[in-house]
Design an enzyme around this catalytic site. Structure first.
Site, PDB file in Angstrom:
ATOM      1  N   ARG A   1       0.856  -1.184   0.000  1.00 64.07           N
ATOM      2  CA  ARG A   1       0.000   0.000   0.000  1.00 64.07           C
ATOM      3  C   ARG A   1       0.895   1.240   0.000  1.00 64.07           C
ATOM      4  O   ARG A   1       2.101   1.145   0.218  1.00 64.07           O
ATOM      5  CB  ARG A   1      -0.900   0.001   1.246  1.00 64.07           C
TER       6      ARG A   1
ATOM      7  N   SER B   1       0.727   4.118   1.964  1.00 66.06           N
ATOM      8  CA  SER B   1       0.874   4.980   3.135  1.00 66.06           C
ATOM      9  C   SER B   1       2.329   5.026   3.573  1.00 66.06           C
ATOM     10  O   SER B   1       3.113   4.118   3.276  1.00 66.06           O
ATOM     11  CB  SER B   1       0.014   4.467   4.291  1.00 66.06           C
TER      12      SER B   1
ATOM     13  N   LYS C   1      -1.741  -7.702  11.053  1.00 66.38           N
ATOM     14  CA  LYS C   1      -3.067  -7.515  11.667  1.00 66.38           C
ATOM     15  C   LYS C   1      -4.127  -7.129  10.640  1.00 66.38           C
ATOM     16  O   LYS C   1      -5.321  -7.224  10.923  1.00 66.38           O
ATOM     17  CB  LYS C   1      -3.011  -6.485  12.800  1.00 66.38           C
ATOM     18  N   ASP C   2      -3.709  -6.713   9.429  1.00 66.35           N
ATOM     19  CA  ASP C   2      -4.663  -6.414   8.356  1.00 66.35           C
ATOM     20  C   ASP C   2      -4.997  -7.636   7.508  1.00 66.35           C
ATOM     21  O   ASP C   2      -5.873  -7.580   6.647  1.00 66.35           O
ATOM     22  CB  ASP C   2      -4.098  -5.329   7.423  1.00 66.35           C
TER      23      ASP C   2
ATOM     24  N   THR D   1     -11.238   6.789  17.261  1.00 65.42           N
ATOM     25  CA  THR D   1     -10.636   5.523  16.848  1.00 65.42           C
ATOM     26  C   THR D   1     -11.557   4.819  15.865  1.00 65.42           C
ATOM     27  O   THR D   1     -12.777   4.901  15.980  1.00 65.42           O
ATOM     28  CB  THR D   1     -10.359   4.587  18.048  1.00 65.42           C
TER      29      THR D   1
ATOM     30  N   SER E   1     -10.983   1.544  15.426  1.00 68.37           N
ATOM     31  CA  SER E   1     -10.822   0.163  15.863  1.00 68.37           C
ATOM     32  C   SER E   1     -11.971  -0.241  16.781  1.00 68.37           C
ATOM     33  O   SER E   1     -12.158   0.346  17.855  1.00 68.37           O
ATOM     34  CB  SER E   1      -9.492   0.007  16.610  1.00 68.37           C
TER      35      SER E   1
ATOM     36  N   ARG F   1     -12.018  -2.932  18.445  1.00 67.50           N
ATOM     37  CA  ARG F   1     -11.367  -3.461  19.649  1.00 67.50           C
ATOM     38  C   ARG F   1     -11.082  -2.340  20.643  1.00 67.50           C
ATOM     39  O   ARG F   1     -11.471  -2.426  21.827  1.00 67.50           O
ATOM     40  CB  ARG F   1     -10.046  -4.157  19.274  1.00 67.50           C
ATOM     41  N   ARG F   2     -10.408  -1.297  20.172  1.00 62.21           N
ATOM     42  CA  ARG F   2     -10.077  -0.196  21.086  1.00 62.21           C
ATOM     43  C   ARG F   2     -11.339   0.477  21.622  1.00 62.21           C
ATOM     44  O   ARG F   2     -11.410   0.845  22.800  1.00 62.21           O
ATOM     45  CB  ARG F   2      -9.181   0.817  20.363  1.00 62.21           C
TER      46      ARG F   2
ATOM     47  N   ARG G   1     -10.808   7.437  10.910  1.00 64.20           N
ATOM     48  CA  ARG G   1     -10.140   6.633   9.892  1.00 64.20           C
ATOM     49  C   ARG G   1      -8.903   7.330   9.356  1.00 64.20           C
ATOM     50  O   ARG G   1      -8.725   8.520   9.501  1.00 64.20           O
ATOM     51  CB  ARG G   1     -11.112   6.378   8.720  1.00 64.20           C
TER      52      ARG G   1
ATOM     53  N   ASN H   1      -4.504   6.915   7.791  1.00 63.43           N
ATOM     54  CA  ASN H   1      -3.181   6.495   8.230  1.00 63.43           C
ATOM     55  C   ASN H   1      -2.722   7.358   9.411  1.00 63.43           C
ATOM     56  O   ASN H   1      -3.462   8.224   9.900  1.00 63.43           O
ATOM     57  CB  ASN H   1      -2.177   6.541   7.065  1.00 63.43           C
ATOM     58  N   VAL H   2      -1.510   7.101   9.889  1.00 65.01           N
ATOM     59  CA  VAL H   2      -1.006   7.801  11.074  1.00 65.01           C
ATOM     60  C   VAL H   2      -1.088   9.308  10.890  1.00 65.01           C
ATOM     61  O   VAL H   2      -1.588  10.045  11.754  1.00 65.01           O
ATOM     62  CB  VAL H   2       0.443   7.370  11.367  1.00 65.01           C
ATOM     63  N   GLN H   3      -0.607   9.789   9.751  1.00 63.81           N
ATOM     64  CA  GLN H   3      -0.569  11.236   9.521  1.00 63.81           C
ATOM     65  C   GLN H   3      -1.978  11.832   9.467  1.00 63.81           C
ATOM     66  O   GLN H   3      -2.218  12.925  10.003  1.00 63.81           O
ATOM     67  CB  GLN H   3       0.181  11.535   8.215  1.00 63.81           C
TER      68      GLN H   3
ATOM     69  N   ARG I   1      -4.717  10.699  10.929  1.00 69.17           N
ATOM     70  CA  ARG I   1      -5.330  10.711  12.260  1.00 69.17           C
ATOM     71  C   ARG I   1      -4.716  11.796  13.149  1.00 69.17           C
ATOM     72  O   ARG I   1      -5.414  12.441  13.936  1.00 69.17           O
ATOM     73  CB  ARG I   1      -5.204   9.329  12.904  1.00 69.17           C
TER      74      ARG I   1
ATOM     75  N   CYS J   1     -13.121  -7.331  10.917  1.00 66.89           N
ATOM     76  CA  CYS J   1     -13.167  -5.946  11.374  1.00 66.89           C
ATOM     77  C   CYS J   1     -14.468  -5.650  12.115  1.00 66.89           C
ATOM     78  O   CYS J   1     -14.705  -4.521  12.530  1.00 66.89           O
ATOM     79  CB  CYS J   1     -13.006  -4.992  10.184  1.00 66.89           C
TER      80      CYS J   1
END
Length: 319
Positions: free
Chosen positions: A17, A19, A95-96, A139, A141, A143-144, A161, A163-165, A167, A254
């Site tokens: 990907r 990202s 994890k994906d 988040t 997630s 789970r979180r 939703r 990627n890191v940047q 969020r 998911c």
């Protein structure tokens, strides 16, 4: 017979990907292969493939993953490219990855696991306990979300939703008071300063396979098999056998809040697992240990124990 190796004239095509984190993982894989076989960077070509999960409009709209599809969101197009011969191997965040691969593809290479913990990220408070009642947490997630609401039902959780940047940008714009990221991703991006604090696994058990990179190949590609065997980390494979078997037995996707962490010491694997109702109203945990050779059986056994306690409809969303 000498095993053929990639070269600048016939480079190994590494699919990923686009990202920054996905690229960092692809570059790490390339660097390990270069070192293992004393090959130049030009012997590899990193090929960026856009997946359904990377749809910009869906990210900007903070569409929940469960409304768009399942874990194949981040792998389908990459796997199609590999089956068609467009790429030779694919680098994924484990994890994906769905627990089953399409016919003709195999995952038999894992890189050493990074930090498996979640990171708490906030410009205003130091940890979850300091969040005031009614604080907004971002988040995507499940789970979180479920873990957080189980301990702090007074908090408001909004979809976050990207990627890191992306969020971090939403956080800076005040969309939420805090968010969570994976410590592994921040480490790989050289952005550890972003984390307000790592979260103990006693407080928040991580996602299955968090911090782990896996590499997928065509089952009949002997050159790829030879290359990847040289960088495969056997201990991480033991951890993934336990965690991914647990996930498979729980039918994880998911749409199901599942957490799990396997740890290996002196030939014994210890596995902790947690399942939660999506609204956080109930959490069930189990743990156990087994010899490393029985890691997959341990995962299946713990899943069976959890399912017997959960009963039908445990993961259903309440309306």
């Amino acid at each position: 017979m000498t095993q053929m190796l990639p070269s600048p004239d016939q480079p190994l095509k590494i699919g990923t990907r686009g990202s920054p984190l996905a690229l960092a993982q692809a570059y790490e894989t390339r660097a390990r292969l270069m070192a293992a076989f004393d090959l130049p960077e030009e012997a590899f070509e990193v090929v960026v493939i856009k997946t359904t999960g990377d749809n910009r409009a869906m990210i900007d709209a903070d569409r929940p993953l469960k409304e768009i599809g399942n874990k194949g969101l981040f792998t389908k197009e990459i796997e199609e490219a590999m089956l068609s011969g467009g790429i030779d191997i694919a680098v994924h965040s484990t994890k994906d990855m769905p627990v089953e691969q399409p016919a003709g593809l195999i995952v038999d290479c894992f890189l050493p696991r990074e930090d498996h913990r979640d990171a708490f990220v906030s410009p205003t408070v130091a940890n979850i306990a300091e969040l005031p009642a009614g604080a907004v947490v971002g988040t995507s997630s499940l789970r979180r979300r479920a873990q957080l609401l189980h301990k702090r039902p007074d908090l408001k959780v909004v979809e976050f939703r990207g990627n890191v940047q992306t969020r971090l940008k939403k956080l800076s714009e005040g969309v939420a008071d805090c968010t969570f990221l994976a410590m592994a991703g921040l480490n790989r991006l050289g952005m550890t300063e972003v984390a307000t604090a790592p979260i103990s696994t006693d407080d928040m058990l991580p996602a299955i396979a968090q911090g782990t990179i896996c590499i997928e190949r065509r089952e009949d590609d002997q050159m790829a098999a030879h290359l990847l065997a040289a960088i495969h980390h056997a201990d991480t494979a033991v951890l993934m056998a336990a965690e991914r078997t647990l996930l498979a037995a729980l039918d994880g996707s998911c749409e199901t809040p599942i957490a799990g962490l396997a740890e290996l010491k002196d030939g014994t694997v210890h596995l902790r697992a947690e399942i939660l109702r999506p609204d956080g109203s109930e959490s069930l945990t189990e743990e156990g240990s087994a010899p490393a050779a029985e890691a997959a059986k341990l995962g299946a056994d713990i899943a069976a124990r959890l399912l017997s306690r959960a009963g039908e409809g445990f993961f259903d969303f309440k309306t």
